[in-house]
Design a protein around this motif. Sequence first.
Motif, PDB file in Angstrom:
ATOM      1  N   THR A   2     -12.770  54.786  -6.646  1.00 38.92           N
ATOM      2  CA  THR A   2     -13.759  54.243  -5.737  1.00 38.92           C
ATOM      3  C   THR A   2     -13.141  54.051  -4.358  1.00 38.92           C
ATOM      4  N   LEU A   3     -13.727  54.705  -3.359  1.00 39.45           N
ATOM      5  CA  LEU A   3     -13.237  54.563  -1.989  1.00 39.45           C
ATOM      6  C   LEU A   3     -14.047  53.491  -1.273  1.00 39.45           C
ATOM      7  N   PRO A   4     -13.381  52.551  -0.618  1.00 40.44           N
ATOM      8  CA  PRO A   4     -14.131  51.517   0.106  1.00 40.44           C
ATOM      9  C   PRO A   4     -14.833  52.110   1.321  1.00 40.44           C
ATOM     10  N   PRO A   5     -15.827  51.420   1.826  1.00 36.03           N
ATOM     11  CA  PRO A   5     -16.492  51.896   3.046  1.00 36.03           C
ATOM     12  C   PRO A   5     -15.521  51.914   4.227  1.00 36.03           C
ATOM     13  N   LYS A   6     -15.862  52.712   5.214  1.00 34.13           N
ATOM     14  CA  LYS A   6     -15.088  52.773   6.447  1.00 34.13           C
ATOM     15  C   LYS A   6     -15.928  52.133   7.546  1.00 34.13           C
ATOM     16  N   VAL A   7     -15.259  51.525   8.505  1.00 35.21           N
ATOM     17  CA  VAL A   7     -15.936  50.935   9.653  1.00 35.21           C
ATOM     18  C   VAL A   7     -15.395  51.628  10.897  1.00 35.21           C
ATOM     19  N   ALA A  22     -15.034  34.971  17.061  1.00 32.49           N
ATOM     20  CA  ALA A  22     -14.862  33.747  17.844  1.00 32.49           C
ATOM     21  C   ALA A  22     -15.764  32.627  17.317  1.00 32.49           C
ATOM     22  N   ASP A  23     -16.888  33.003  16.731  1.00 32.62           N
ATOM     23  CA  ASP A  23     -17.802  32.031  16.133  1.00 32.62           C
ATOM     24  C   ASP A  23     -17.522  31.815  14.646  1.00 32.62           C
ATOM     25  N   GLY A  24     -16.420  32.394  14.131  1.00 27.79           N
ATOM     26  CA  GLY A  24     -16.083  32.256  12.716  1.00 27.79           C
ATOM     27  C   GLY A  24     -16.952  33.096  11.799  1.00 27.79           C
ATOM     28  N   LYS A  25     -17.568  34.128  12.347  1.00 25.43           N
ATOM     29  CA  LYS A  25     -18.485  34.971  11.576  1.00 25.43           C
ATOM     30  C   LYS A  25     -17.931  36.385  11.406  1.00 25.43           C
ATOM     31  N   ALA A  26     -18.507  37.081  10.450  1.00 25.75           N
ATOM     32  CA  ALA A  26     -18.193  38.480  10.187  1.00 25.75           C
ATOM     33  C   ALA A  26     -19.511  39.204   9.934  1.00 25.75           C
ATOM     34  N   LEU A  27     -19.496  40.507  10.057  1.00 30.62           N
ATOM     35  CA  LEU A  27     -20.691  41.300   9.779  1.00 30.62           C
ATOM     36  C   LEU A  27     -20.798  41.506   8.274  1.00 30.62           C
ATOM     37  N   ARG A  28     -21.844  40.952   7.658  1.00 28.23           N
ATOM     38  CA  ARG A  28     -22.058  41.124   6.221  1.00 28.23           C
ATOM     39  C   ARG A  28     -22.986  42.312   5.997  1.00 28.23           C
ATOM     40  N   ILE A  29     -22.535  43.227   5.136  1.00 24.03           N
ATOM     41  CA  ILE A  29     -23.342  44.358   4.695  1.00 24.03           C
ATOM     42  C   ILE A  29     -23.614  44.135   3.216  1.00 24.03           C
ATOM     43  N   ALA A  30     -24.881  44.073   2.845  1.00 22.58           N
ATOM     44  CA  ALA A  30     -25.256  43.862   1.449  1.00 22.58           C
ATOM     45  C   ALA A  30     -26.333  44.870   1.065  1.00 22.58           C
ATOM     46  N   LEU A  72     -21.870  51.215  -1.866  1.00 16.66           N
ATOM     47  CA  LEU A  72     -21.364  51.587  -0.544  1.00 16.66           C
ATOM     48  C   LEU A  72     -20.055  52.369  -0.610  1.00 16.66           C
ATOM     49  N   THR A  73     -19.728  52.912  -1.791  1.00 18.24           N
ATOM     50  CA  THR A  73     -18.512  53.699  -1.943  1.00 18.24           C
ATOM     51  C   THR A  73     -18.476  54.832  -0.932  1.00 18.24           C
ATOM     52  N   ASP A  74     -17.410  54.880  -0.153  1.00 14.52           N
ATOM     53  CA  ASP A  74     -17.159  55.943   0.832  1.00 14.52           C
ATOM     54  C   ASP A  74     -18.209  56.016   1.947  1.00 14.52           C
ATOM     55  N   ALA A  75     -18.981  54.957   2.145  1.00 18.77           N
ATOM     56  CA  ALA A  75     -19.964  54.917   3.235  1.00 18.77           C
ATOM     57  C   ALA A  75     -19.247  54.666   4.562  1.00 18.77           C
ATOM     58  N   THR A  76     -19.947  54.914   5.652  1.00 22.95           N
ATOM     59  CA  THR A  76     -19.420  54.638   6.983  1.00 22.95           C
ATOM     60  C   THR A  76     -20.364  53.677   7.690  1.00 22.95           C
ATOM     61  N   ILE A  77     -19.796  52.593   8.198  1.00 20.96           N
ATOM     62  CA  ILE A  77     -20.549  51.586   8.935  1.00 20.96           C
ATOM     63  C   ILE A  77     -20.273  51.821  10.412  1.00 20.96           C
ATOM     64  N   ASP A  78     -21.325  52.012  11.189  1.00 20.69           N
ATOM     65  CA  ASP A  78     -21.176  52.386  12.590  1.00 20.69           C
ATOM     66  C   ASP A  78     -22.139  51.554  13.438  1.00 20.69           C
ATOM     67  N   VAL A  89     -25.560  50.899  11.782  1.00 21.42           N
ATOM     68  CA  VAL A  89     -26.113  51.877  10.857  1.00 21.42           C
ATOM     69  C   VAL A  89     -25.106  52.160   9.753  1.00 21.42           C
ATOM     70  N   ILE A  90     -25.619  52.606   8.622  1.00 22.67           N
ATOM     71  CA  ILE A  90     -24.778  52.933   7.472  1.00 22.67           C
ATOM     72  C   ILE A  90     -25.055  54.365   7.063  1.00 22.67           C
ATOM     73  N   GLU A  91     -24.013  55.174   7.080  1.00 20.61           N
ATOM     74  CA  GLU A  91     -24.100  56.548   6.582  1.00 20.61           C
ATOM     75  C   GLU A  91     -23.555  56.505   5.159  1.00 20.61           C
ATOM     76  N   ASN A  92     -24.449  56.673   4.183  1.00 22.54           N
ATOM     77  CA  ASN A  92     -24.094  56.472   2.787  1.00 22.54           C
ATOM     78  C   ASN A  92     -24.204  57.783   2.013  1.00 22.54           C
ATOM     79  N   PRO A  93     -23.057  58.368   1.594  1.00 27.20           N
ATOM     80  CA  PRO A  93     -23.111  59.618   0.841  1.00 27.20           C
ATOM     81  C   PRO A  93     -23.682  59.449  -0.564  1.00 27.20           C
ATOM     82  N   ASN A  94     -23.836  58.221  -1.036  1.00 27.04           N
ATOM     83  CA  ASN A  94     -24.378  57.956  -2.372  1.00 27.04           C
ATOM     84  C   ASN A  94     -25.901  57.964  -2.396  1.00 27.04           C
ATOM     85  N   ALA A  95     -26.529  57.863  -1.238  1.00 28.71           N
ATOM     86  CA  ALA A  95     -27.986  57.803  -1.160  1.00 28.71           C
ATOM     87  C   ALA A  95     -28.566  59.202  -1.337  1.00 28.71           C
TER      88      ALA A  95
END
Length: 107
Positions: A2-7, A22-30, A72-78, A89-95
Amino acid sequence: MTLPPKVTSRAFERLSEIGANADGKALRIAVEGGGCSGFQYEIDLDTPKDDDLVLEGAGEKVIIDSISLPFLTDATIDFTEELIGARFVIENPNASSSCGCGVSFSM
């Protein structure tokens, strides 16, 4: 294996521009059930949780929960800026298909 997503660097740069870390946040992808194609992406700013995969770059973080990760295996987050607006956007080869808006997909 399983390959993790790329950002992309562009996505990390946008997170830096909006000051997510800076606000203690991260981008959540679910991935959740629903949408016009069966599954849909939820993209939000959130705080990391214990079972999240954390992807880091440029001092920023993208987080993915353990349930969403297999979708989200091997997906790209852009980040993209188009005439219709700017968005992550998410480019997902699994879709196997997706709707026109790019938020909903099927496998």
